[in-house]
Design a protein around this motif. Structure first.
Motif, PDB file in Angstrom:
ATOM      1  N   LEU A 431       0.811  -1.220   0.000  1.00 44.71           N
ATOM      2  CA  LEU A 431       0.000   0.000   0.000  1.00 44.71           C
ATOM      3  C   LEU A 431       0.846   1.274   0.000  1.00 44.71           C
ATOM      4  CD1 LEU A 431      -2.703  -1.129   2.597  1.00 44.71           C
ATOM      5  CD2 LEU A 431      -2.930  -1.043   0.099  1.00 44.71           C
ATOM      6  N   ALA A 432       1.925   1.300   0.788  1.00 48.16           N
ATOM      7  CA  ALA A 432       2.730   2.530   0.902  1.00 48.16           C
ATOM      8  C   ALA A 432       4.190   2.166   1.127  1.00 48.16           C
ATOM      9  CB  ALA A 432       2.216   3.389   2.051  1.00 48.16           C
ATOM     10  N   PRO A 433       4.857   1.628   0.104  1.00 44.91           N
ATOM     11  CA  PRO A 433       6.231   1.138   0.300  1.00 44.91           C
ATOM     12  C   PRO A 433       7.216   2.212   0.706  1.00 44.91           C
ATOM     13  CG  PRO A 433       5.659   1.185  -2.028  1.00 44.91           C
ATOM     14  CD  PRO A 433       4.398   1.449  -1.273  1.00 44.91           C
ATOM     15  N   HIS A 496       6.964 -10.701 -15.254  1.00 43.68           N
ATOM     16  CA  HIS A 496       5.793 -10.818 -16.131  1.00 43.68           C
ATOM     17  C   HIS A 496       4.674  -9.857 -15.742  1.00 43.68           C
ATOM     18  CE1 HIS A 496       7.076 -14.265 -18.566  1.00 43.68           C
ATOM     19  NE2 HIS A 496       7.661 -14.735 -17.465  1.00 43.68           N
ATOM     20  N   SER A 497       4.617  -9.437 -14.476  1.00 48.66           N
ATOM     21  CA  SER A 497       3.573  -8.496 -14.068  1.00 48.66           C
ATOM     22  C   SER A 497       4.032  -7.055 -14.166  1.00 48.66           C
ATOM     23  CB  SER A 497       3.114  -8.801 -12.640  1.00 48.66           C
ATOM     24  OG  SER A 497       4.156  -8.541 -11.701  1.00 48.66           O
ATOM     25  N   GLY A 498       5.348  -6.834 -14.166  1.00 45.14           N
ATOM     26  CA  GLY A 498       5.871  -5.493 -14.269  1.00 45.14           C
ATOM     27  C   GLY A 498       5.780  -4.676 -13.000  1.00 45.14           C
ATOM     28  N   GLY A 499       5.486  -5.300 -11.894  1.00 41.21           N
ATOM     29  CA  GLY A 499       5.400  -4.590 -10.620  1.00 41.21           C
ATOM     30  C   GLY A 499       5.462  -5.572  -9.469  1.00 41.21           C
ATOM     31  N   TRP A 500       5.217  -5.055  -8.266  1.00 41.11           N
ATOM     32  CA  TRP A 500       5.376  -5.868  -7.070  1.00 41.11           C
ATOM     33  C   TRP A 500       4.057  -6.304  -6.449  1.00 41.11           C
ATOM     34  CZ3 TRP A 500       9.670  -8.201  -6.086  1.00 41.11           C
ATOM     35  CH2 TRP A 500      10.867  -7.667  -6.564  1.00 41.11           C
ATOM     36  N   GLY A 501       2.934  -6.038  -7.112  1.00 37.95           N
ATOM     37  CA  GLY A 501       1.644  -6.427  -6.547  1.00 37.95           C
ATOM     38  C   GLY A 501       1.509  -7.931  -6.382  1.00 37.95           C
TER      39      GLY A 501
END
Length: 533
Positions: A431-433, A496-501
């Motif tokens: 949420l707020a890294p 593959h997702s392009g982010g850390w979610g």
């Protein structure tokens, strides 16, 4: 980062020389050797994690420099548990053949060579191979360092283990904190920033060189290679340790076994008189009286339900004091104890899965946490400091958590508290890294302290020394195998997702089964009871 019972023996006073000169003591030499060993232990512990955390701090630069994809970087972060699982099991065999000191010395040399070669290996394959060489040295040293502490310092196990643990945590957090600033100070090349840690490893080789040549006894008189120490018939018998009262001292592997055995069974025979002829146990003559004279532990009766872990295998040589006995030694056979069927214990499996999932979280944190913060806009040097804070939380909590755990009949509440910290930390990173970076680093540092809890539960879930050793080997080897796919899968999802979610969702999801199996492993029961069902 298995438990063995420690014993304290009293060395006999030195005899005067034949010429009547006062006896020479080895106290001065022992002190020098002991101080050198302490320095060697501290330097070795300092080198057991920088190869991992220094890479995590510079992972983005390494990926760009070598053209690594996220999947290959995930493979790179999976190499440590793979090496620990594969090479760690070879450490006891190597120690028996060459001596623990020689193996640790070779391990420090392997770390030095691997760290020096990997930045200049020329490509991804060479980088992976050199990293594996360094991790091989870490794996064997990782296994043998606690053993060396216990064997060389039987009366200071707690303080020396604390010193070793603090040095390990210090090396882990220091490498994470200063790798980026030192890289900048040395010109900004990631190759130089990684290679400089080879200097610390090379310094650790030096104190182990003289220790590697000593394959005999330790400074305190304990044997280093795992052999039974030589016994002195002039020594005073010692009181057996707890759980060993039914065993004669000769079976406990101390330096006074033969003397204690003679004191119990052949008191007057040592005087060579007529009373000694009558006092010889009739076990030597094969009659019923000898069967009564032999301790119950030799007969395998109900007084000794569990064989002592330190008893020599295949019987013990007992000196013959009778002048008319034709054989110099007699062998008293013992019935072999049935091996513990560890795989039949649900608690053993729960501990193995708990160990594997906490190791998964730890290696994901060490390999990917700085990158998570950097992708959120946190400067590289600050990201390294945040990883250092996470690793440094293990210093105080490694002392507190085992003490609290041993006072509780069920360790489930501690598991729940650690799991809750992990879930909140991962949620915060999602949420707020950047906004709460320091809080998330602290919470994840607390969650990573499941490692000392796992080791503590290994010692509490087995009733005997051999049971603890077998449970430790099973839980750690199985656990490290379980932990291998985690960092790799995080790298694949990140690419593959392009982010850390998705990766953070996976990490939070793994915390749920870790908590469940940890609660199951924390129940007040032993693997011996479950395996016997």
């Amino acid at each position: 980062m298995a438990s063995e019972q420690t014993r304290t023996t009293t060395s006999p006073p030195p005899r005067p020389s034949a010429e009547g000169a006062p006896p020479r003591t080895a106290t001065r030499a022992w002190n020098r050797s002991t101080r050198l060993l302490v320095v060697g232990i501290v330097l070795a512990a300092l080198n057991l994690r920088p190869a991992i955390t220094s890479l995590g701090a510079l992972l983005e630069e390494v990926r760009d420099g070598l053209g690594m994809s996220g999947s290959v970087a995930g493979l790179l972060t999976s190499v440590p548990p793979l090496c620990f699982a594969v090479f760690g099991v070879t450490a006891p065999r190597l120690a028996r053949r060459f001596g623990p000191g020689a193996v640790v010395c070779a391990g420090m040399a392997a770390i030095t060579a691997g760290l020096l070669l990997r930045p200049y290996a020329g490509g991804t394959a060479g980088f992976l191979a050199a990293s594996a060489l360094a991790l091989m040295g870490i794996a064997v040293s990782n296994v043998l360092m606690p053993v060396i502490v216990k064997r060389h310092f039987p009366d200071r196990v707690g303080s020396m283990t604390g010193l070793y643990s603090m040095a390990l945590a210090l090396g882990t957090s220091t490498a994470a904190a200063i790798t980026v600033p030192m890289t900048g100070a040395l010109g900004g090349s990631w190759r130089t920033g990684l290679a400089l840690w080879a200097g610390l490893a090379a310094a650790a080789v030096l104190p182990w060189l003289p220790l590697a040549r000593d394959r005999g006894t330790t400074p305190g008189g304990a044997d280093t290679a795992g052999e039974q120490p030589k016994r002195d018939p002039r020594a005073t018998p010692q009181t057996p340790a707890r759980g060993q009262q039914a065993l004669p001292a000769a079976w406990q592997g101390d330096a006074h076994g033969e003397q204690a055995l003679l004191e119990q069974a052949l008191p007057a025979a040592r005087q060579g008189n007529e009373r000694g002829e009558q006092a010889l146990p009739a076990a030597r003559q094969g009659n019923e009286r000898g069967q009564q004279a032999l301790p119950a532990a030799w007969q395998g009766d109900e007084h000794t339900p569990q064989r002592d872990e330190h008893a020599p295998q295949g019987g013990e040589h007992i000196p013959q004091a009778h002048a008319g006995t034709p054989r110099p030694h007699a062998r008293v056979p013992r019935p072999p104890a049935a091996p513990l069927r560890i795989t039949r214990s649900r608690t053993a499996w729960a501990l193995a899965v708990f160990f594997g999932l906490q190791a998964t979280a730890a290696y994901i944190t060490m390999g990917w946490m700085p990158q998570i913060f950097r992708d959120a806009g946190v400067p590289a040097s600050t990201a390294g400091l945040l990883l250092a804070v996470t690793m440094a939380m293990g210093v105080p909590l490694a002392f507190v958590i085992p003490r609290v755990a041993t006072r509780l009949p069920h360790q489930g509440p501690i598991v729940l508290a650690l799991g809750g910290c992990g879930l909140v930390g991962y949620a915060g990173l999602y949420l707020a890294p950047a906004g709460g970076a320091w809080a998330w680093a602290l919470l994840l540092g607390i969650a990573n302290c499941a490692f000392p809890l796992a080791l503590t539960m290994v010692g509490m879930r087995a009733r005997t020394g051999p049971g603890v050793a077998q449970l430790s080997a099973f839980a750690q080897s199985t656990g490290y195998l379980i932990s291998i796919p985690g960092p790799l899968l995080v790298g694949v999802l990140y690419q593959h997702s392009g982010g850390w979610g998705l990766p953070l969702t996976l990490m939070a999801a793994l915390m749920v089964p870790q908590t469940v199996v940890g609660v199951l492993a924390g129940r007040d029961r032993t693997v011996e009871e479950e395996a016997a069902r």
